[in-house]
Structure formats: structure tokens, C-alpha cells
Design an enzyme around this catalytic site. Sequence first.
Site, mmCIF file in Angstrom:
data_model
loop_
_atom_site.group_PDB
_atom_site.id
_atom_site.type_symbol
_atom_site.label_atom_id
_atom_site.label_comp_id
_atom_site.label_asym_id
_atom_site.label_seq_id
_atom_site.Cartn_x
_atom_site.Cartn_y
_atom_site.Cartn_z
ATOM 1 N N SER A 1 0.027 7.689 4.029
ATOM 2 C CA SER A 1 -0.734 8.732 3.340
ATOM 3 C C SER A 1 -1.334 9.731 4.328
ATOM 4 C CB SER A 1 -1.869 8.122 2.525
ATOM 5 O OG SER A 1 -1.383 7.119 1.676
HETATM 6 N N1 SAH Z 1 -1.311 2.092 2.533
HETATM 7 C C1 SAH Z 1 -0.046 2.514 3.073
HETATM 8 C C2 SAH Z 1 0.650 3.489 2.129
HETATM 9 C C3 SAH Z 1 2.047 3.091 1.931
HETATM 10 S S1 SAH Z 1 2.897 3.871 0.583
HETATM 11 C C4 SAH Z 1 -0.180 3.068 4.472
HETATM 12 O O1 SAH Z 1 -1.315 3.240 4.947
HETATM 13 O O2 SAH Z 1 0.828 3.311 5.126
HETATM 14 C C5 SAH Z 1 2.661 2.690 -0.737
HETATM 15 C C6 SAH Z 1 3.166 1.291 -0.479
HETATM 16 O O3 SAH Z 1 2.961 0.560 -1.699
HETATM 17 C C7 SAH Z 1 4.651 1.183 -0.144
HETATM 18 O O4 SAH Z 1 4.814 0.502 1.053
HETATM 19 C C8 SAH Z 1 5.217 0.400 -1.317
HETATM 20 O O5 SAH Z 1 6.265 -0.475 -0.984
HETATM 21 C C9 SAH Z 1 3.998 -0.383 -1.799
HETATM 22 N N2 SAH Z 1 4.082 -0.876 -3.183
HETATM 23 C C10 SAH Z 1 4.572 -0.252 -4.284
HETATM 24 N N3 SAH Z 1 4.484 -1.054 -5.367
HETATM 25 C C11 SAH Z 1 3.911 -2.214 -4.951
HETATM 26 C C12 SAH Z 1 3.561 -3.442 -5.596
HETATM 27 N N4 SAH Z 1 3.775 -3.657 -6.910
HETATM 28 N N5 SAH Z 1 2.996 -4.416 -4.854
HETATM 29 C C13 SAH Z 1 2.776 -4.247 -3.513
HETATM 30 N N6 SAH Z 1 3.085 -3.123 -2.846
HETATM 31 C C14 SAH Z 1 3.648 -2.106 -3.556
#
Ligand code: SAH
Length: 228
Positions: free
Chosen positions: A60
Site C-alpha cells: 500500500s
Molecule cells: N498489508 C500488505 C498489503 C498487501 S495487499 C502490505 O503491507 O504489503 C493485500 C494482501 O491481502 C495480499 O497479499 C492478498 O493476498 C491478501 N489477501 C487477500 N484476501 C485475503 C484473505 N481472505 N485472507 C488473507 N489474506 C488475504
Amino acid sequence: MTSQAARDRLVQRLSQKGISNPAVLQAIANTPRHLFVDEALASRAYEDSALPIGLGQTISQPFIVAYMTELLLNGQARLDKVLEVGTGSGYQAAVLAMLCDRVFSLERIEALLRVARRRFHQMGMHNIFTRYTDGQQGWPAQAPFDGIILTAACPVIPAGLLNQLAEGARLIAPLNASGIKAMGLSSPFLNQLGMGGQYLVSYTRRQDEFSPEILDAVSFVPLLDGLS
Ligand code: SAH
């Protein structure tokens, strides 16, 4: 490009954009974001923008990380236990780890989680606990949490997660516009942006009531079912 000076400039920009909790600004200043992206993107790590982390996912924008963290802290300098759904690169978890005693983070893509875990280990961050799972169920054995943050956009807020909030704690999540309707919320923004948008929402627990608040329009990757 990846120095403390670059991080300090980013912090200055975030403060100009309205982030005011000093503990949050300090955590951003102390977290080496360039170590959470591919080496080829390291020189862009302190721009205030989202960057790709592979497998269709993104780290993000720093402003959003700071803003969601500030909302989660709700004026406090520290929290005890927090839960994150969507570990991704691990950056948001690392920022939280500077502000919370323990961070519990869930990820459904094993390849991303493996890399994030290696980063936590190499940086000596021993207060981040992760699980490879569909995070929609939360982590019941560790509940209640003093804050819950979702970093992927949900169609509706999973009810199980709300129940894992401690008294007075907040859940912060991006919610699809259709979910805002489905959850019975109303927003003056909805007409402006239509049904395709996403909004940051917060739910604060007061006993068994959850009071919702709709904040800003945001753009996140979707929350998905199952494992990958
Ligand atoms: N907090 C992260 C943002 C990553 S983008 C950072 O700082 O880099 C969002 C993430 O949510 C992705 O890696 C995706 O795989 C994960 N995600 C999506 N659906 C999910 C679920 N049901 N359970 C766990 N993770 C999930």
C-alpha cells in the site's frame, strides 16, 4: 535513495498530508520500506505510492499505511495485540510491530508469506506472528484484539472478525461500495463515486454494538476466498 534522509522526507510529506500521531510518524521513519519491495523498485520505496509485490498484489501507499495505523491507534501511542488480514509484503505488519506488543498477521498466498516471514526474521522482528490461511475467520485463539486491520477490499466485513474485537477497539477496512449498502450504511460519497468504488470504514466495539464510520474513498486489491 534508501537512506534515513529519504524516510525523513517521506515522514514530512505524511505529516503535511495530515498524519499527526507522533508515534505513527516515528514508526514510519524507523521502518525500511525499501526492504519490503523487489530490489529493482527499492529506489522508489520512499515515494508516496503503492508498488507491485508480485502475484497481482501491491504494497500500500505509505500515506494509507500511516492513516490506517493512526485510525487503529485511535489517539493512543501503543496497543497490545492487533490482527492484520493480508500480510502481503509485510510492511504494514512491520510498522504495527513498532507500535504494538504483538502483531498477528494472516495471508492466503503462501509465496508472499514465505518472503515476508524471511524479512521479519532478518530484521529481528520477533513480535510478528503469521499464519497461512484465509484470514476471513480471523485468529480466534488469540482474540480479543485491541485493533483489527484488513488490507484487502471486502464485499462485506466478515462477522467473525468483528466478534474478535476487544471492548473499545476498532476494526479498519476497505469495503466495496456494494458492501456499504449490504451492511446498511449510508454515505454522501456513494452518489459521487458510484458502485464501483471502495471506502475505508471503521467499526468501534462498545459491548455488543459496533458503531460504523465511513471515511475516505480508497483503492485496494480484493479480499479473496480460500488459499493460493
Ligand atoms: N498489508 C500488505 C498489503 C498487501 S495487499 C502490505 O503491507 O504489503 C493485500 C494482501 O491481502 C495480499 O497479499 C492478498 O493476498 C491478501 N489477501 C487477500 N484476501 C485475503 C484473505 N481472505 N485472507 C488473507 N489474506 C488475504
